[in-house]
Write a protein that holds these residues in place. Structure first.
Motif, short mmCIF file in Angstrom:
data_model
loop_
_atom_site.label_atom_id
_atom_site.label_comp_id
_atom_site.label_asym_id
_atom_site.label_seq_id
_atom_site.Cartn_x
_atom_site.Cartn_y
_atom_site.Cartn_z
N GLY A 47 0.74 -1.26 0.10
CA GLY A 47 -0.04 -0.02 0.11
C GLY A 47 0.76 1.30 -0.24
O GLY A 47 0.28 2.50 0.13
N LYS A 48 2.12 1.07 -0.23
CA LYS A 48 3.01 2.36 -0.02
C LYS A 48 3.37 2.78 -1.44
O LYS A 48 4.10 3.86 -1.50
N MET A 49 3.21 1.98 -2.46
CA MET A 49 3.62 2.59 -3.81
C MET A 49 2.78 3.35 -4.42
O MET A 49 1.53 3.73 -4.03
N GLN A 50 2.95 4.17 -5.61
CA GLN A 50 2.17 4.90 -6.06
C GLN A 50 1.03 4.22 -6.82
O GLN A 50 1.71 2.95 -7.24
N PRO A 51 -0.04 4.57 -6.85
CA PRO A 51 -1.14 3.88 -7.61
C PRO A 51 -0.73 3.15 -8.96
O PRO A 51 -1.00 1.77 -9.29
N LEU A 52 -0.17 3.88 -9.91
CA LEU A 52 0.41 3.32 -11.15
C LEU A 52 1.26 2.41 -11.15
O LEU A 52 1.26 1.45 -11.87
#
Length: 172
Positions: A47-52
């Motif tokens: 959940g820590k990544m950028q959505p793309l």
């Protein structure tokens, strides 16, 4: 049965690729920049990544599983991953893509209620008219199920006569 499962997962992999490119944002990372190691393919779950970036990683994860072996278990894992993604990145456009894919897969598996829920949520997140149209089409399909009331319609036959759903009541 296995052929149907393969078709469902391959449809989803294709749909994920198509909808990922429908957005106006910059191109996703090239495939060679993403490691094929399972730990990296599950990195989106933090959940820590950028959505793309997370969406690109989830795509690679589903594609990698599809290349190994498609089973009913892998289909259900893909469904669970798509829902998890939508929960982890709820306000993102990519969450809409995940919900769309979940809806289409559920629809193909005969899970009409789940499909309708996912597609309805995806429609709320969709920003592009083409994506909205495709979601609306699948949403309409999800509402047609065994035992349901036939949708109302009116049309002209080839010989010009009016035909409506009421004319067919009790005949089909």
């Amino acid at each position: 049965m296995n052929r149907i499962l393969q078709s469902i997962l391959l449809l989803t992999c294709l749909a994920i690729a198509v909808f990922a490119h429908a957005q106006d944002s910059p191109e996703t990372q090239p495939a060679e920049q993403l490691s094929t190691q399972p730990a990296n393919l599950d990195a989106w779950k933090s959940g820590k990544m950028q959505p793309l970036d997370a969406w690109t990683t989830l795509q690679k994860s589903i594609e990698a599983r599809a290349r190994v072996k498609i089973t009913e278990v892998s289909i259900h894992e893909a469904l669970a991953d798509l829902l998890s993604f939508a929960k982890l990145y709820p306000a993102s456009e990519q969450a809409g893509y995940a919900l769309f894919n979940h809806g289409v897969m559920s629809l193909r598996m005969g899970q009409h209620e789940q499909a309708e829920q996912s597609l309805t949520q995806a429609a709320k997140l969709a920003k592009h008219p083409q994506v909205q149209m495709i979601i609306a089409m699948h949403l309409a399909e999800s509402r047609i199920r065994p035992g349901a009331v036939m949708p109302k319609f009116k049309a002209k036959t080839l010989d010009g006569k009016e035909l409506s759903s009421d004319d067919l009541k009790g005949k089909i």
